[in-house]
Design a protein around this motif. Structure first.
Motif, PDB file in Angstrom:
ATOM      1  N   GLN A  67       1.364  15.884  -5.626  1.00 14.51           N
ATOM      2  CA  GLN A  67       2.252  14.739  -5.453  1.00 14.51           C
ATOM      3  C   GLN A  67       3.206  14.961  -4.285  1.00 14.51           C
ATOM      4  O   GLN A  67       3.462  14.039  -3.506  1.00 14.51           O
ATOM      5  CB  GLN A  67       3.041  14.487  -6.731  1.00 14.51           C
ATOM      6  N   GLN A  68       3.732  16.158  -4.171  1.00 12.86           N
ATOM      7  CA  GLN A  68       4.624  16.452  -3.046  1.00 12.86           C
ATOM      8  C   GLN A  68       3.870  16.356  -1.722  1.00 12.86           C
ATOM      9  O   GLN A  68       4.424  15.899  -0.716  1.00 12.86           O
ATOM     10  CB  GLN A  68       5.228  17.843  -3.222  1.00 12.86           C
ATOM     11  N   TRP A  69       2.626  16.776  -1.705  1.00 11.89           N
ATOM     12  CA  TRP A  69       1.794  16.697  -0.503  1.00 11.89           C
ATOM     13  C   TRP A  69       1.594  15.236  -0.100  1.00 11.89           C
ATOM     14  O   TRP A  69       1.745  14.872   1.074  1.00 11.89           O
ATOM     15  CB  TRP A  69       0.462  17.369  -0.797  1.00 11.89           C
ATOM     16  N   VAL A  70       1.263  14.406  -1.066  1.00 12.39           N
ATOM     17  CA  VAL A  70       1.072  12.984  -0.790  1.00 12.39           C
ATOM     18  C   VAL A  70       2.381  12.363  -0.314  1.00 12.39           C
ATOM     19  O   VAL A  70       2.410  11.590   0.665  1.00 12.39           O
ATOM     20  CB  VAL A  70       0.546  12.255  -2.040  1.00 12.39           C
ATOM     21  N   ARG A  71       3.479  12.703  -0.976  1.00 15.39           N
ATOM     22  CA  ARG A  71       4.775  12.137  -0.592  1.00 15.39           C
ATOM     23  C   ARG A  71       5.132  12.514   0.835  1.00 15.39           C
ATOM     24  O   ARG A  71       5.587  11.669   1.623  1.00 15.39           O
ATOM     25  CB  ARG A  71       5.850  12.625  -1.567  1.00 15.39           C
ATOM     26  N   ASN A  72       4.927  13.762   1.177  1.00 13.05           N
ATOM     27  CA  ASN A  72       5.261  14.229   2.517  1.00 13.05           C
ATOM     28  C   ASN A  72       4.410  13.519   3.562  1.00 13.05           C
ATOM     29  O   ASN A  72       4.911  13.122   4.629  1.00 13.05           O
ATOM     30  CB  ASN A  72       5.053  15.745   2.591  1.00 13.05           C
ATOM     31  N   THR A  73       3.127  13.336   3.279  1.00 13.78           N
ATOM     32  CA  THR A  73       2.236  12.667   4.231  1.00 13.78           C
ATOM     33  C   THR A  73       2.609  11.204   4.405  1.00 13.78           C
ATOM     34  O   THR A  73       2.640  10.674   5.532  1.00 13.78           O
ATOM     35  CB  THR A  73       0.784  12.786   3.746  1.00 13.78           C
ATOM     36  N   VAL A  74       2.905  10.528   3.306  1.00 12.36           N
ATOM     37  CA  VAL A  74       3.291   9.118   3.387  1.00 12.36           C
ATOM     38  C   VAL A  74       4.585   8.957   4.173  1.00 12.36           C
ATOM     39  O   VAL A  74       4.713   8.057   5.022  1.00 12.36           O
ATOM     40  CB  VAL A  74       3.423   8.512   1.974  1.00 12.36           C
ATOM     41  N   ASP A  75       5.563   9.825   3.913  1.00 12.97           N
ATOM     42  CA  ASP A  75       6.832   9.728   4.638  1.00 12.97           C
ATOM     43  C   ASP A  75       6.638   9.942   6.138  1.00 12.97           C
ATOM     44  O   ASP A  75       7.308   9.312   6.956  1.00 12.97           O
ATOM     45  CB  ASP A  75       7.833  10.747   4.087  1.00 12.97           C
ATOM     46  N   GLU A  76       5.681  10.802   6.502  1.00 14.35           N
ATOM     47  CA  GLU A  76       5.416  11.026   7.923  1.00 14.35           C
ATOM     48  C   GLU A  76       4.742   9.807   8.546  1.00 14.35           C
ATOM     49  O   GLU A  76       5.048   9.426   9.683  1.00 14.35           O
ATOM     50  CB  GLU A  76       4.544  12.258   8.090  1.00 14.35           C
ATOM     51  N   ILE A  77       3.847   9.171   7.798  1.00 14.41           N
ATOM     52  CA  ILE A  77       3.212   7.946   8.295  1.00 14.41           C
ATOM     53  C   ILE A  77       4.252   6.850   8.475  1.00 14.41           C
ATOM     54  O   ILE A  77       4.246   6.119   9.477  1.00 14.41           O
ATOM     55  CB  ILE A  77       2.099   7.495   7.318  1.00 14.41           C
ATOM     56  N   VAL A  78       5.169   6.730   7.526  1.00 15.49           N
ATOM     57  CA  VAL A  78       6.234   5.732   7.632  1.00 15.49           C
ATOM     58  C   VAL A  78       7.101   6.012   8.860  1.00 15.49           C
ATOM     59  O   VAL A  78       7.472   5.098   9.605  1.00 15.49           O
ATOM     60  CB  VAL A  78       7.082   5.725   6.348  1.00 15.49           C
ATOM     61  N   ARG A  79       7.406   7.273   9.093  1.00 14.22           N
ATOM     62  CA  ARG A  79       8.246   7.616  10.250  1.00 14.22           C
ATOM     63  C   ARG A  79       7.553   7.249  11.551  1.00 14.22           C
ATOM     64  O   ARG A  79       8.170   6.677  12.464  1.00 14.22           O
ATOM     65  CB  ARG A  79       8.570   9.114  10.221  1.00 14.22           C
ATOM     66  N   LEU A  80       6.256   7.564  11.663  1.00 16.75           N
ATOM     67  CA  LEU A  80       5.528   7.263  12.892  1.00 16.75           C
ATOM     68  C   LEU A  80       5.337   5.760  13.083  1.00 16.75           C
ATOM     69  O   LEU A  80       5.225   5.282  14.209  1.00 16.75           O
ATOM     70  CB  LEU A  80       4.170   7.958  12.883  1.00 16.75           C
ATOM     71  N   ALA A  81       5.279   5.014  11.981  1.00 15.13           N
ATOM     72  CA  ALA A  81       5.148   3.561  12.100  1.00 15.13           C
ATOM     73  C   ALA A  81       6.437   2.916  12.584  1.00 15.13           C
ATOM     74  O   ALA A  81       6.448   1.723  12.930  1.00 15.13           O
ATOM     75  CB  ALA A  81       4.744   2.963  10.761  1.00 15.13           C
ATOM     76  N   ASN A  82       7.534   3.690  12.560  1.00 17.42           N
ATOM     77  CA  ASN A  82       8.826   3.223  13.074  1.00 17.42           C
ATOM     78  C   ASN A  82       9.293   1.977  12.338  1.00 17.42           C
ATOM     79  O   ASN A  82       9.789   1.014  12.936  1.00 17.42           O
ATOM     80  CB  ASN A  82       8.743   2.936  14.580  1.00 17.42           C
ATOM     81  N   LEU A  83       9.124   2.015  11.011  1.00 14.73           N
ATOM     82  CA  LEU A  83       9.596   0.896  10.210  1.00 14.73           C
ATOM     83  C   LEU A  83      11.073   1.040   9.930  1.00 14.73           C
ATOM     84  O   LEU A  83      11.598   2.151   9.796  1.00 14.73           O
ATOM     85  CB  LEU A  83       8.837   0.840   8.873  1.00 14.73           C
ATOM     86  N   ASP A  84      11.721  -0.093   9.803  1.00 17.40           N
ATOM     87  CA  ASP A  84      13.149  -0.104   9.466  1.00 17.40           C
ATOM     88  C   ASP A  84      13.278  -0.025   7.955  1.00 17.40           C
ATOM     89  O   ASP A  84      13.553  -0.995   7.272  1.00 17.40           O
ATOM     90  CB  ASP A  84      13.809  -1.375   9.999  1.00 17.40           C
ATOM     91  N   THR A  85      13.040   1.179   7.416  1.00 10.34           N
ATOM     92  CA  THR A  85      13.105   1.362   5.962  1.00 10.34           C
ATOM     93  C   THR A  85      14.211   2.327   5.627  1.00 10.34           C
ATOM     94  O   THR A  85      14.345   3.392   6.225  1.00 10.34           O
ATOM     95  CB  THR A  85      11.783   1.921   5.423  1.00 10.34           C
ATOM     96  N   ASP A  86      14.995   1.962   4.654  1.00  4.47           N
ATOM     97  CA  ASP A  86      16.077   2.813   4.186  1.00  4.47           C
ATOM     98  C   ASP A  86      15.557   3.625   3.014  1.00  4.47           C
ATOM     99  O   ASP A  86      15.567   3.179   1.875  1.00  4.47           O
ATOM    100  CB  ASP A  86      17.273   1.964   3.763  1.00  4.47           C
TER     101      ASP A  86
END
Length: 677
Positions: free
Chosen positions: A172-191
């Motif tokens: 779960q931590q692996w998936v969470r870390n990967t998703v957060d990195e994808i979100v960061r690279l997508a440059n979304l305005d997410t809080d």
């Protein structure tokens, strides 16, 4: 005759015998010895045997009661990403489908990562795939290893195992870390600040908490999330037999035996056996009371709701959508029997939210008595009629009768089409005059071009000033303004009934509420406006004009099943799949431009827009954003949707990305500035 029925009849006979013997022993205790110890012992043994039988049944048969609906809870819809969170939850709690689920999650994350890489680096899919497999897409080593050839689950240190507070598995931590990195690279305005803490508290339980309001059954379902089981309406409950119409407005459904008195029967017979063996009149007296109560339960007739009548009144007969309405319900017992315990529940449709009071009451009703209760709800579009549920019990609570009472009152809520929002249409028009500027010269107001005079040209369009200067006859062309042919097209598939939170309005309702504002705006501007929806239920109103057409549109918004606030039932089409857009494409005029209302919650909606655009229709998408960012699945789906929006805009399709906390006309103004920049 089954064994239980035979035993119940024997118990009733024995009960009569025991009552008589008990009364005899109480009045003449000295004569008990004259009967003989043998007879007394036989009776005591029989009583003990029946008591043991009842104890056995009491342990194996649990008390039951009817499951009642919860109309206080509004219609609840899923949030995009709940399916991913549910897979992770099942992998952690139930260890179900681990290998298959991991491949499913890896493919889902991989497709999103590819889209992000292609959009960010402006590269081909093959190049993006290479970067993903070789780990060049990110500097985060743990996230890069998720898609590598030598994938290895990150190990936890001893301190993390002993003192880690997240409660998540390493995967779960692996998936969470990967998703957060994808979100960061997508440059979304997410809080996402603070969401990890919320997620650690809510992620395993959020699904359960949501189901507690969505489902009438067990919320801890480990079967894998059957789509049909997550039906998001207030169901009446499962009927185990056909209803019986017992009066003009009353239908009897289930008659339940609650099994509440089995403990009393066991106590009575065992007490009698002990009293008979020990010759204790007090115990015999106590057993007589219990056995007499048991006999009453066996011979008593089940309760009937046939004499109940119901009246329902609204303080506003024809409210507007969103208007509060006070509801008063009165139930009267016009039968000849007493109802010692009756529970009344007004089964308000899940599309309407109760804001004050309670739609239920519990009371006892003598013959001729009545009970009233009131509450306030928020009206939603449509014609609404609903039953009243009555649960009647006898004095002992042994039997429970379910019945529905039909109320004649109907709440009719039809939207008023009023022009409150403006929108700029594109230049695709019909042959009728209107207010949309075109690239064609002719009659109009705005100067377009000058050409040579042709015989028959109107004299008022001759450029007399130029004729005076040069002697040439020329004709002035103005920019023609014509009426547009517009179809408001709705994505009303089950997958479109999503929202950013359990109590937030879903995307279909948001879209239709916005369309009821846009339709009169386009109509008042002289355009030909139509309505359509792609769903299993065909919905089509051809683009037209006139007051009759406006009234047809108003009724269609209120009553058509494809535009309902309630999600459609899930059906498995298997091999006979029919494209929901088939009936729309067959009837769509070639000159019509499309206003497509969709949350873009899957790829099908984006493909619909692209196919319409390639067929020559100018498409503008108005997309209510139903995504959230509290969990891993929600953040991933948010990136998926943003990539769809980016891909559509790259293909020349206008997209109004409508945030739920922003008024639509403000989003349209921003979009218009972006389009004209």
């Amino acid at each position: 005759m089954d064994l239980n029925t035979a035993m119940r009849r024997l118990l009733a006979v024995l009960g009569i015998v025991v009552v008589g013997a008990g009364l005899y022993f109480i009045t003449s205790p000295s004569t008990a010895f004259e009967i003989g110890l043998y007879a007394v012992g036989m009776v005591a043994v029989l009583a003990f045997a029946f008591g043991a039988w009842e104890v056995r049944n009491r342990r194996n048969i649990r008390p039951v009661q009817a499951d009642t609906p919860d109309p206080e809870y509004p219609l609840m819809t899923p949030t995009p990403g709940d399916d991913i969170d549910e897979v992770l939850r099942q992998m952690t709690q139930y260890r179900q489908g681990t290998l298959e689920a991991r491949e499913q999650i890896r493919d889902r994350l991989g497709n999103v990562a590819l889209a992000v890489i292609m959009h960010r680096d402006d590269c081909s899919r093959a190049e993006a795939m290479r970067k993903l497999e070789e780990g060049e897409w990110t500097d985060n080593v743990q996230a890069a290893s998720f898609f590598g050839e030598n994938r290895a689950l990150p190990t936890q240190s001893l301190s993390e195992r002993l003192f880690g507070s997240t409660g998540d598995s390493p995967y779960q931590q692996w998936v969470r870390n990967t998703v957060d990195e994808i979100v960061r690279l997508a440059n979304l305005d997410t809080d996402t600040e603070g969401t990890d803490e919320k997620e650690k508290e809510a992620e395993p339980d959020s699904f359960v908490e949501t189901l507690k309001h969505r489902l009438s059954g067990d919320s801890d379902d480990s079967s894998g999330g059957d789509r049909s089981s997550s039906r998001l309406t207030h169901e009446l409950y499962d009927r185990i037999q056909d209803g019986e119409l017992v009066s003009k407005s009353v239908t009897h459904w289930n008659l339940l035996e609650t099994n509440r008195m089995r403990g009393v029967s066991a106590f009575a017979f065992l007490t009698f056996a002990v009293g008979a063996f020990t010759f204790q009149p007090g115990l015999l007296l106590a057993s007589v009371v219990g056995i007499g109560y048991t006999i009453y339960v066996r011979v008593a007739s089940p309760p009937s709701a046939a004499g109940l009548t119901v009246e329902r009144h609204f303080d506003v007969a024809n409210p507007d959508p969103g208007e509060e309405v006070e509801v008063i319900v009165t139930v009267e017992n016009q039968g000849g029997s007493v109802l010692p315990d009756v529970r009344i529940i007004d089964e308000v449709p899940g599309t309407m939210r109760i804001v004050e009071g309670s739609p239920r009451v519990a009371t006892a009703l003598q013959s001729g008595d009545s009970v009233s209760f009131k509450y306030r709800l928020v009206a939603e579009r449509g014609e609404h009629s609903w039953p009243v549920l009555a649960l009647a019990r006898d004095v002992s609570g042994t039997y429970e009768r379910e019945a529905t009472l039909d109320a004649d009152a109907e709440l009719v809520c039809t939207p008023t089409l009023q022009s409150v929002t403006s929108i700029s249409l594109r230049s695709q028009t019909s042959t009728y005059s209107g207010n949309v500027s075109t690239d064609q010269g002719g009659s109009g107001l705005e100067f377009f071009s000058v050409r040579e005079y042709r015989q028959g040209d109107p004299m008022k369009r001759v450029d007399w000033k130029r004729h005076a200067r040069t002697g040439e006859l020329t004709t002035i062309n103005f920019r023609e303004e014509k009426a547009a042919s517009v179809v408001l097209l709705f994505d009303s598939r089950q997958s479109a009934f999503v929202s950013s939170g359990p109590t937030e309005p879903h995307a279909v309702d948001q879209a239709i509420n916005a369309a009821t504002d846009l339709f009169p705006t386009l109509y008042d501007a002289g355009n030909l406006v139509g309505v359509a929806a792609f769903d299993t239920v065909p919905c089509w109103l051809s683009p037209s004009a006139g007051s009759d057409h406006l009234e047809r549109a108003r009724l269609l918004f209120a009553n058509h099943p494809a535009l309902s606030s309630v999600p459609p039932e899930y059906t498995d089409h298997e091999s006979r799949y029919v494209d929901p857009m088939t009936h729309v494409r067959r009837q769509l005029p070639s000159s019509a431009q499309i206003l497509l209302f969709t949350p873009l919650s899957d790829d099908y909606a984006a493909e619909v827009a692209l196919r319409l655009n390639s067929s020559g229709h100018l498409v503008t998408i108005i997309s209510p954003d139903p995504t959230a960012n509290k969990t891993v699945g929600q953040r991933l789906v948010r990136v998926e949707r943003s990539m769809r929006v980016a891909r559509l805009r790259e293909r020349g399709i206008r997209v109004i990305d409508w945030k739920p906390d922003t008024q639509l006309h403000l989003e349209m103004e921003r979009a218009q500035k972006r389009w004209t920049a």
